[in-house]
Write a protein that holds these residues in place. Structure first.
Motif, PDB file in Angstrom:
ATOM      1  N   ASN A 238       0.829  -1.212   0.000  1.00  0.00           N
ATOM      2  CA  ASN A 238       0.000   0.000   0.000  1.00  0.00           C
ATOM      3  C   ASN A 238       0.864   1.264   0.000  1.00  0.00           C
ATOM      4  O   ASN A 238       0.457   2.312  -0.516  1.00  0.00           O
ATOM      5  N   GLU A 239       2.084   1.185   0.548  1.00  0.00           N
ATOM      6  CA  GLU A 239       2.986   2.331   0.520  1.00  0.00           C
ATOM      7  C   GLU A 239       3.456   2.609  -0.907  1.00  0.00           C
ATOM      8  O   GLU A 239       3.608   3.773  -1.313  1.00  0.00           O
ATOM      9  N   VAL A 240       3.712   1.554  -1.664  1.00  0.00           N
ATOM     10  CA  VAL A 240       4.123   1.729  -3.062  1.00  0.00           C
ATOM     11  C   VAL A 240       2.991   2.349  -3.870  1.00  0.00           C
ATOM     12  O   VAL A 240       3.206   3.242  -4.698  1.00  0.00           O
ATOM     13  N   LEU A 241       1.770   1.914  -3.612  1.00  0.00           N
ATOM     14  CA  LEU A 241       0.631   2.465  -4.343  1.00  0.00           C
ATOM     15  C   LEU A 241       0.413   3.942  -4.005  1.00  0.00           C
ATOM     16  O   LEU A 241       0.079   4.745  -4.879  1.00  0.00           O
ATOM     17  N   GLN A 242       0.627   4.303  -2.732  1.00  0.00           N
ATOM     18  CA  GLN A 242       0.510   5.710  -2.351  1.00  0.00           C
ATOM     19  C   GLN A 242       1.606   6.544  -3.004  1.00  0.00           C
ATOM     20  O   GLN A 242       1.369   7.677  -3.444  1.00  0.00           O
ATOM     21  N   LEU A 243       2.805   5.988  -3.092  1.00  0.00           N
ATOM     22  CA  LEU A 243       3.905   6.682  -3.762  1.00  0.00           C
ATOM     23  C   LEU A 243       3.552   6.953  -5.221  1.00  0.00           C
ATOM     24  O   LEU A 243       3.849   8.031  -5.758  1.00  0.00           O
TER      25      LEU A 243
END
Length: 324
Positions: A238-243
Motif C-alpha cells: 500500500n505504501e508503493v501504491l501511495q507513492l
C-alpha cells in the motif's frame, strides 16, 4: 545526518575503505537465496570491451560500474552506458548505494567536453547523464549539468539527453538552471517509500523530491519527467501504491520499479525478493493511475533501455493527446 570524510589528504599508508561511514556497522547479511530470475551472465563481449575502452580513454566514470548494475553486460554490449559526472565520490551515505562516500575532489572543467566526445564516438541516439550528490558545491553541481548538456549537443546534435539528478536540497536556483538547459527527460529517483527514508536515504527528504519533480513540469511542461524506486527494502504494497499517487500528483510521466540488491554486507539487507508476478501487478496498477510509461521488473534500473523507453514516452504522449 551525513558523515563527510576528507579524501583529499596525502596518500596514507593504509587506503581508506570504499564505504568508511559503514565500516563500523554490523553486517546486514541476508540468508535469502537469489532467485533464478535475478541471475545474469558475466560481462565480457566485444561490444562490452569497446564501450569500456571509450569510457576509459575519455577518463569518464559510469554509474554502471560504480553502482554494480547487474545489466552492465547487456547494456555495454549495445554501447548503452550511463555517464556519472562530477567524480566518483558522493557526499551522501545512502544505505543502499555502492558509490563511495567522502569529500569529493574539485570539478573537472574538461569533463563536459569529454562526455560529449564519448557520446559522439559511441554514436548514441539517447544518452543518460547522472551524478553523485555534491552538497559541497554552492549549486549542487547544477551548472556542471548545464555545461554537459551543452557539450553533448555541440558534439552530437542528434542525441537526445536524459539526466538523472540529485535532489539539489537547499540549493536555490539550481533546479531552474538545469531545466533551462532543456534536457529531453528529467529523472530524479525517490528510491523508496517515505517510511524508509530515515534508514535508507537519510540525507534526503521525500516531500522535497516530489516537489522537485513537480517544479520541473511547472517550469517546462514539454520535458518528460521520470522517477524510480527499489522494492525489497521492507516496504508495504500500500505504501508503493501511495507513492504512485504522489508522483502522479506531481504529473510525473514515467515510473521505474526494480528489485533492490545488497552491494555489501554493510549495506541495507534485502528483506525479500519480489516476484515477477508482483512486478507485473505494480506495472498494471501504475498504468491505470495515468503514467505514460512504466517499467517494472526484477532487473529494471533507472537507465535500463532508456533509449527505447524514450521512444515509448513520445508515442504514449502523442496517443494521449490524440485521444483527448
Amino acid at each position: 545526518m551525513v558523515t563527510v570524510l576528507d579524501n583529499r589528504l596525502a596518500v596514507e599508508a593504509k587506503p581508506r575503505p570504499r564505504h568508511p561511514e559503514k565500516a563500523h556497522r554490523p553486517d546486514q547479511a541476508t540468508t535469502l537465496r537469489k532467485p533464478d530470475w535475478l541471475r545474469v551472465k558475466a560481462p565480457g563481449s566485444k561490444g562490452y570491451q569497446e564501450t569500456r575502452e571509450i569510457a576509459r580513454s575519455n577518463n569518464l566514470i559510469t554509474v554502471c560500474e560504480e553502482a554494480g548494475c547487474p545489466n552492465i553486460g547487456g547494456c555495454w554490449e549495445k554501447k548503452h552506458a550511463t555517464f556519472m559526472i562530477m567524480g566518483g565520490i558522493c557526499t551522501r551515505a545512502c544505505a543502499f548505494c555502492n558509490v563511495a562516500t567522502g569529500m569529493p575532489k574539485p570539478l573537472d572543467e574538461s569533463e563536459p567536453e569529454s562526455v560529449g566526445r564519448a557520446v559522439a564516438a559511441m554514436g548514441l541516439n539517447h544518452v543518460v547523464i547522472t551524478s553523485v550528490d555534491r552538497d559541497d558545491l554552492a549549486d549542487g553541481g547544477a551548472q556542471h549539468f548545464v555545461e554537459t548538456i551543452r557539450a553533448i549537443r555541440a558534439a552530437a546534435s542528434g542525441t537526445t539527453i536524459e539526466i538523472l539528478t540529485p535532489d539539489f536540497l537547499r540549493k536555490p536556483g539550481a533546479l531552474e538552471a538545469v531545466v533551462a538547459a532543456r534536457p529531453d527527460v528529467f529523472n530524479h529517483n525517490l528510491e523508496t517509500v517515505p517510511s524508509k527514508y530515515l534508514t535508507v536515504r537519510p540525507g534526503a527528504r521525500y516531500v522535497h523530491s516530489i516537489r522537485l519533480l513537480q517544479r520541473v513540469k511547472e517550469l517546462d511542461p514539454t520535458i518528460f519527467t521520470k522517477s524510480g524506486i527499489m522494492v525489497g527494502l521492507g516496504e508495504e504494497r500500500n505504501e508503493v501504491l501511495q507513492l504512485m499517487d504522489d508522483l502522479r500528483s506531481a504529473d510525473v510521466d514515467f515510473l521505474t520499479i526494480g528489485q533492490y540488491l545488497q552491494p555489501t554486507k554493510k549495506h541495507h539487507a534485502v528483506m525479500r525478493f519480489v516476484t515477477p508476478e508482483e512486478f507485473k501487478s505494480f506495472e498494471t496498477v501504475a498504468l491505470s493511475k495515468g503514467f505514460l510509461v512504466v517499467s517494472a521488473s526484477p532487473l529494471t534500473r533507472s537507465s535500463h533501455h532508456a533509449g527505447e523507453d524514450f521512444e515509448r514516452l513520445k508515442a504514449a504522449r502523442l496517443a494521449r493527446r490524440a485521444a483527448a
